[in-house]
Design a protein around this motif. Structure first.
Motif, short mmCIF file in Angstrom:
data_model
loop_
_atom_site.label_atom_id
_atom_site.label_comp_id
_atom_site.label_asym_id
_atom_site.label_seq_id
_atom_site.Cartn_x
_atom_site.Cartn_y
_atom_site.Cartn_z
N PHE A 4 -94.43 -22.98 36.73
CA PHE A 4 -93.45 -23.83 35.92
C PHE A 4 -92.68 -24.44 36.63
N ARG A 5 -92.08 -25.03 36.71
CA ARG A 5 -90.49 -25.54 37.53
C ARG A 5 -89.58 -25.54 36.92
N LYS A 6 -89.16 -24.91 37.82
CA LYS A 6 -86.55 -24.43 37.30
C LYS A 6 -86.26 -25.30 37.37
N PHE A 7 -85.30 -25.45 36.71
CA PHE A 7 -83.91 -26.10 36.19
C PHE A 7 -82.99 -25.48 36.29
N THR A 8 -82.05 -26.10 36.71
CA THR A 8 -80.30 -24.90 36.67
C THR A 8 -79.64 -26.11 35.24
N LEU A 9 -79.19 -25.16 34.45
CA LEU A 9 -78.57 -26.03 33.61
C LEU A 9 -77.21 -26.20 33.67
N GLU A 14 -81.07 -20.71 34.23
CA GLU A 14 -82.75 -21.45 34.87
C GLU A 14 -83.09 -21.46 33.22
N ILE A 15 -84.00 -22.64 33.29
CA ILE A 15 -85.62 -22.53 32.51
C ILE A 15 -86.35 -23.61 33.04
N GLU A 16 -87.56 -22.81 32.96
CA GLU A 16 -88.46 -23.46 33.25
C GLU A 16 -89.51 -24.80 31.99
N CYS A 17 -89.79 -25.31 33.05
CA CYS A 17 -91.02 -25.97 32.41
C CYS A 17 -92.07 -26.62 32.92
N CYS A 18 -92.98 -27.11 32.09
CA CYS A 18 -94.16 -27.88 31.90
C CYS A 18 -95.02 -28.63 31.07
N ILE A 19 -95.66 -29.82 31.44
CA ILE A 19 -96.49 -30.27 30.81
C ILE A 19 -97.94 -29.27 30.21
N TYR A 29 -99.33 -34.83 24.94
CA TYR A 29 -98.04 -33.93 25.66
C TYR A 29 -97.31 -32.89 24.75
N PHE A 30 -97.23 -32.26 25.76
CA PHE A 30 -96.10 -31.38 25.54
C PHE A 30 -94.96 -30.85 26.69
N VAL A 31 -94.07 -31.81 26.42
CA VAL A 31 -93.14 -30.45 27.85
C VAL A 31 -92.27 -29.72 26.98
N VAL A 32 -92.61 -28.19 27.64
CA VAL A 32 -91.81 -26.87 27.01
C VAL A 32 -91.33 -27.10 28.26
N ALA A 33 -89.73 -25.91 27.09
CA ALA A 33 -89.12 -25.23 27.99
C ALA A 33 -88.92 -24.29 27.81
N GLY A 34 -89.06 -23.20 29.15
CA GLY A 34 -88.46 -22.07 28.17
C GLY A 34 -87.31 -21.46 29.25
N CYS A 35 -86.87 -20.28 28.56
CA CYS A 35 -85.96 -19.46 29.42
C CYS A 35 -86.25 -18.14 29.31
N VAL A 136 -87.28 -43.44 37.93
CA VAL A 136 -88.02 -42.43 37.83
C VAL A 136 -87.54 -41.37 38.54
N ASP A 137 -86.96 -40.18 38.26
CA ASP A 137 -86.49 -39.84 39.59
C ASP A 137 -87.37 -38.13 40.16
N GLU A 138 -87.74 -38.04 41.55
CA GLU A 138 -89.47 -37.23 41.16
C GLU A 138 -89.30 -35.56 41.17
N ASN A 139 -87.58 -35.89 40.89
CA ASN A 139 -87.18 -34.55 41.35
C ASN A 139 -87.41 -34.19 39.23
N TYR A 140 -87.96 -34.64 38.89
CA TYR A 140 -88.54 -34.32 37.32
C TYR A 140 -89.63 -34.28 37.39
N ASN A 141 -90.97 -33.77 38.85
CA ASN A 141 -92.37 -34.43 39.01
C ASN A 141 -91.88 -32.38 38.56
N ILE A 142 -93.14 -32.45 36.84
CA ILE A 142 -93.25 -31.48 36.54
C ILE A 142 -94.97 -30.45 36.78
N PRO A 143 -95.42 -29.17 36.84
CA PRO A 143 -96.59 -28.81 36.33
C PRO A 143 -97.56 -29.24 35.52
N VAL A 144 -98.52 -29.89 34.94
CA VAL A 144 -99.42 -29.72 33.75
C VAL A 144 -100.45 -28.92 34.04
N HIS A 145 -100.54 -28.33 32.67
CA HIS A 145 -101.40 -28.00 32.33
C HIS A 145 -102.48 -27.66 31.36
N THR A 146 -104.48 -28.05 31.60
CA THR A 146 -104.64 -29.08 30.38
C THR A 146 -105.11 -27.58 29.51
#
Length: 182
Positions: A4-9, A14-19, A29-35, A136-146
């Motif tokens: 996951f990629r971490k982001f500070t709110l 912090e939350i973690e996100c992936c696609i 697709y789903f972008v999912v966000a969790g804490c 687009v901002d490269e800081n939002y490049n998050i992992p993609v999982h199939t």
């Protein structure tokens, strides 16, 4: 198991996100966000031709409203779609789930430059909205999982088990922030 990629709110949490996608041939697709193993938001979208179509974007935990979760998911979706050939984002303005949903949803889409097809930023319920993807901002490049099983589990959880847009969810006073393990 997954990265996951971490982001500070805005409030320092912090939350973690992936696609997630269900297979290598799907455009859904789903972008999912969790804490802390708690799902706090999701963005379901598909890429059709040169357009990213938002199916639903929602912050599913009231404690995380207005903290930046939706913007992180939107920006991650936009970055991913731009990298995969999309030039536009479209969706339907559907403010649901919270008492101040209209205000929050309007502000959110305006901040992301999503315009109404008819009225610029004066949204109507179920208005078609759109924007051109740019800067687009490269800081939002998050992992993609199939993962077909996990993708369908998340889809069922978001649209059936824990659908904050349904009247049964709203009327059920025992609903708390349920979790889904990723």
């Amino acid at each position: 198991m997954y990265t996951f990629r971490k982001f500070t709110l805005k409030d320092g949490r912090e939350i973690e996100c992936c696609i997630l996608k269900n297979d290598n041939h799907s455009n859904d697709y789903f972008v999912v966000a969790g804490c802390r193993n708690r799902k706090v938001g999701y963005c379901n979208f598909e890429i059709v031709g040169d357009t990213c179509k938002i199916k639903r974007i929602a912050v599913t935990d009231g404690d995380f409203l207005g903290k930046g979760v939706g913007s992180i998911m939107f920006n991650a979706m936009e970055y991913f779609c731009a990298r995969n050939g999309a030039k536009y984002i479209s969706g339907v303005f559907t403010p649901r789930g919270y008492d101040n949903a209209w205000e929050l949803t309007s502000k959110f889409y305006k901040n992301h430059h999503m315009k109404s097809m008819d009225y610029e930023y004066d949204y109507c319920d179920r208005d078609e909205i759109f924007k051109t993807i740019d800067n687009v901002d490269e800081n939002y490049n998050i992992p993609v999982h199939t993962d077909d099983i996990l993708f369908n589990k998340v889809k069922k959880y978001c649209y059936i088990t824990n659908d904050i847009f349904s009247s049964t969810h709203r009327n059920n006073k025992t609903n708390s922030s349920s979790t889904i393990e990723l």
